[in-house]
Design an enzyme around this catalytic site. Structure first.
Site, PDB file in Angstrom:
ATOM      1  N   ASP A 156      39.684  39.847  40.093  1.00  0.00           N
ATOM      2  CA  ASP A 156      40.699  38.936  40.617  1.00  0.00           C
ATOM      3  C   ASP A 156      42.059  39.623  40.641  1.00  0.00           C
ATOM      4  O   ASP A 156      42.519  40.155  39.629  1.00  0.00           O
ATOM      5  CB  ASP A 156      40.751  37.692  39.718  1.00  0.00           C
ATOM      6  CG  ASP A 156      41.611  36.586  40.298  1.00  0.00           C
ATOM      7  OD1 ASP A 156      41.222  36.029  41.334  1.00  0.00           O
ATOM      8  OD2 ASP A 156      42.666  36.296  39.707  1.00  0.00           O
ATOM      9  N   GLU A 192      39.375  41.991  44.834  1.00  0.00           N
ATOM     10  CA  GLU A 192      39.912  40.842  45.564  1.00  0.00           C
ATOM     11  C   GLU A 192      41.416  41.070  45.671  1.00  0.00           C
ATOM     12  O   GLU A 192      42.179  40.681  44.807  1.00  0.00           O
ATOM     13  CB  GLU A 192      39.597  39.538  44.812  1.00  0.00           C
ATOM     14  CG  GLU A 192      40.005  38.286  45.558  1.00  0.00           C
ATOM     15  CD  GLU A 192      41.272  37.632  45.033  1.00  0.00           C
ATOM     16  OE1 GLU A 192      41.683  36.609  45.581  1.00  0.00           O
ATOM     17  OE2 GLU A 192      41.857  38.155  44.056  1.00  0.00           O
TER      18      GLU A 192
END
EC number: 2.4.99.16
Length: 674
Positions: free
Chosen positions: A382, A411
């Site tokens: 993330d 990401e």
């Protein structure tokens, strides 16, 4: 490089060799270099490469081009750190062969070619020690013929001239010059070719709320009931958002509201509570034993579980009390929460990697290796662009040193240079800007950018995520969901969807790209069985495309993507060809979800492995139709059938009987290369 001949512009080389280039086991890796020499004597080049075991592989001869560039493909066969180098050498056989061919064509006789015959015989003597044992007799016979004065000139020369192919593969090499070694990291095949599906375990296998009662929280046991359905769609990676305890301090309510009710479950990315942090399981999901059983159940149906690695903490994460030095303290004494204006994340504290970096690194490595020990080999990371690059380079290196099969998906919806930089330092795959590329020009341009970065950045195309509901999908038109599925799954070797995409979920918060009633903040049980039985699901269409992907090795690669000319900007045409098997896939996809579109296609037939004048058969994997095509063809598509996905049968190939409705291939067991 030191030696006789210049060797320049070697590729693949990432940041001048500072970082390893990327490959996967079985991939054709193109190697090129510019090499040249003085005068007119022949130069040869080859690639030498060494595997993770330290053993050098047989060298691969390089082919020359007109501009002194040389090309070859190598195929790594093991996971780990490889190196390759380019060697340039004087090739006396090619020099000799060129000279005698020209002299005999000019009418020179035996008397004039005496030195050439003697030189050729000496070359054959040297070559006989280099060729395989079963070819040594031919080389020695050629030497004898060159020395035999009783034979006519053409018979003295012919045996040696006929050895061109053999001595190309096993050359006499003189004045060998070698470049520096260049690194290539080779991953298992799933690093490049994969189909991802994301769901929230807490929403799966539970009944919807009724009579004012909230839905019951899902568990790993209840979520396991969804695994066969995901596998039946042909996915091979199941990605789970964070499964850790969720903070209670500043917990967000539905739709990211600042006030949470007693029933609100909070955002999984607000990690940490009294029950534990990044190495703990949310108690409502189950225990670590339940998690292991869930992973085993996923493996049994051919799914590999990927976990989220979100390096941040809720205010009640144990790190906050045990290591307050890991966070940024503001002037008023409070800890800074995360912000991405205008968004605010009051329920999340970002780590400050400049405060006790050694302690933070040690803890995160411990957390990652803990989950590797539970059978996890894939991490979706993330917001990696908000953490130091040298940290990621260190962490990925350390984890792969312990287990080279571990993969990391970045990401990082951020600036292009930053996304590319994360790929260079070691991230296995990357989310991309695909979600916002809609027109034919945008898609061609963006794919060209990705192809140029194929040595270090592997794309993963997602039509949607829990954070992103692109504007075209917000209209809920089934054809645009089909179109985006075709584009994502067939342009990129890796793609993924977030649960609900197949049900055409499309309601957004006004004025943005976020889902209304986002599953990030509440439970979203779905009746999958009813949707499929009532024909409201794209699951069969997705399953068909994933089956096509599996059956066709051409779709397993990135570097082989080629676009073809369409005179209608609403229709995009591309192909992929696997040079190792000859398998070729040709796709024509409408970009208009509302109207029928027609186009004249002009195909680059050599890109399909064909000659310009060839006629050939194409078989549509979606409709079962067959067509006889050539270079120029007319295509019509409509919202009901927005794409043709053709496999190409080359002239002379025996006809095959293809099923009119191919069933999804059975999900393979999770791969291993060790």
């Amino acid at each position: 490089m030191t030696g006789r001949f210049p060797i320049e512009e070697i590729t693949p080389a990432v940041a001048c060799g500072r970082y390893p280039a990327k490959a996967v086991v079985g991939e054709l890796v193109p190697v090129s270099a510019r090499a040249y020499r003085e005068g007119h004597r022949a130069l040869g080049c080859n690639v030498v490469w060494t595997g993770p075991d330290g053993v050098s592989r047989p060298f691969t001869r390089m082919r020359p081009d007109w501009d002194d560039r040389w090309y070859a493909n190598i195929v790594p066969d093991a996971v780990g750190a490889w190196t390759y180098a380019v060697e340039a050498f004087d090739d006396p056989y090619l020099t000799w062969r060129d000279a005698v061919t020209k002299k005999t064509a000019a009418g020179q006789d035996v008397a004039e070619l005496g030195n050439d015959l003697a030189e050729g015989a000496a070359l054959m003597d040297a070559a006989s020690a280099l060729v395989p044992p079963d070819a040594q007799g031919d080389v020695k016979a050629a030497a004898a013929a060159l020395r035999d004065p009783e034979l006519p000139l053409h018979l003295r020369l012919r045996p040696a001239l006929d050895l061109a192919e053999l001595l190309w593969e096993h050359p006499v090499r003189r004045l060998v010059t070698r470049s520096d070694d260049h690194p290539i990291w080779t991953d298992r095949p799933r690093a490049l070719f994969s189909a991802w599906y994301e769901f929230f375990p807490r929403s799966e296998g539970i009944a919807p709320p009724s009579e004012g009662k909230p839905a019951e929280h899902g568990t790993f046991a209840s979520a396991a009931s969804r695994l066969p359905g995901v596998a039946a769609m042909g996915f091979d990676v199941l990605y789970l958002p964070p499964i850790h305890p969720i903070g209670r301090i500043n917990r967000k309510g539905r739709n990211n509201s600042l006030t949470a009710s007693a029933d609100d479950v909070g955002s999984p990315w607000a990690i940490g509570a009294a029950e534990g942090g990044h190495d703990a399981i949310h108690p409502d999901l189950g225990t670590i034993e339940d998690f292991r059983r869930f992973v085993a159940s996923a493996n049994e149906v051919g799914l590999e579980v990927a976990m989220d690695l979100a390096l941040q903490a809720a205010p009640d994460h144990p790190w906050v009390t045990e290591h307050p030095e890991w966070f940024t303290t503001l002037a008023d004494g409070s800890i800074a929460y995360a912000e991405n204006p205008p968004k605010k994340y009051q329920d999340i504290y970002p780590l400050d990697f400049d405060r006790d970096p050694e302690g933070i690194r040690a803890e995160i490595l411990r957390v990652v290796t803990h989950w590797v020990g539970q059978g996890i080999r894939i991490f979706r990371v993330d917001n990696p662009h908000t953490k130091p690059f040298d940290f990621w380079q260190w962490l990925i290196r350390e984890v792969k040193r312990l287990d080279p099969d571990v993969l990391f998906l970045a990401e990082a919806f951020t600036r292009p240079a930053v996304m590319h930089g994360l790929g260079k330092i070691g991230f296995t795959q990357s989310y991309t800007y695909f979600s916002w590329r809609n027109s034919a020009d945008e898609l061609r341009e963006y794919c060209a950018e990705l192809l140029a970065a194929a040595d270090y950045m592997r794309p993963n195309f997602w039509p949607n995520t829990p954070d992103i509901l692109p504007e075209p999908l917000q209209h809920g038109v089934p054809s645009i969901f089909k179109i985006r599925t075709v584009l994502a799954s067939l342009l990129s070797p890796s793609w993924g969807i977030y649960a609900g995409f197949e049900l055409l979920e499309h309601e957004a918060l006004p004025g943005g790209e976020e889902y209304r009633d986002s599953e990030k903040f509440e439970l979203r049980p779905r009746d999958w069985t009813a949707a499929e039985s009532q024909g409201r699901s794209l699951a069969p269409f997705i399953a068909r495309l994933n089956a096509v992907r599996r059956r066709n090795p051409a779709l397993h690669w990135l570097r082989n993507l080629r676009f073809h000319h369409s005179d209608n900007p609403q229709l995009l045409c591309w192909s992929k060809r696997d040079p190792q098997t000859g398998n070729t896939v040709l796709v024509a996809c409408s970009l208009d979800p509302y109207h029928a579109q027609w186009a004249n296609l002009s195909l680059d037939l050599p890109a399909l492995g064909l000659d310009w004048s060839d006629r050939f058969t194409v078989y549509d994997e979606l409709s079962g139709a067959r067509y006889e095509w050539g270079q120029h063809n007319v295509v019509g598509l409509d919202p009901h059938q927005p794409a043709h996905v053709f496999t190409v049968r080359h002239p002379g190939t025996p006809p095959t009987t293809a099923p009119s409705a191919p069933a999804p291939a059975p999900a393979p067991a999770p791969e291993t290369t060790r």
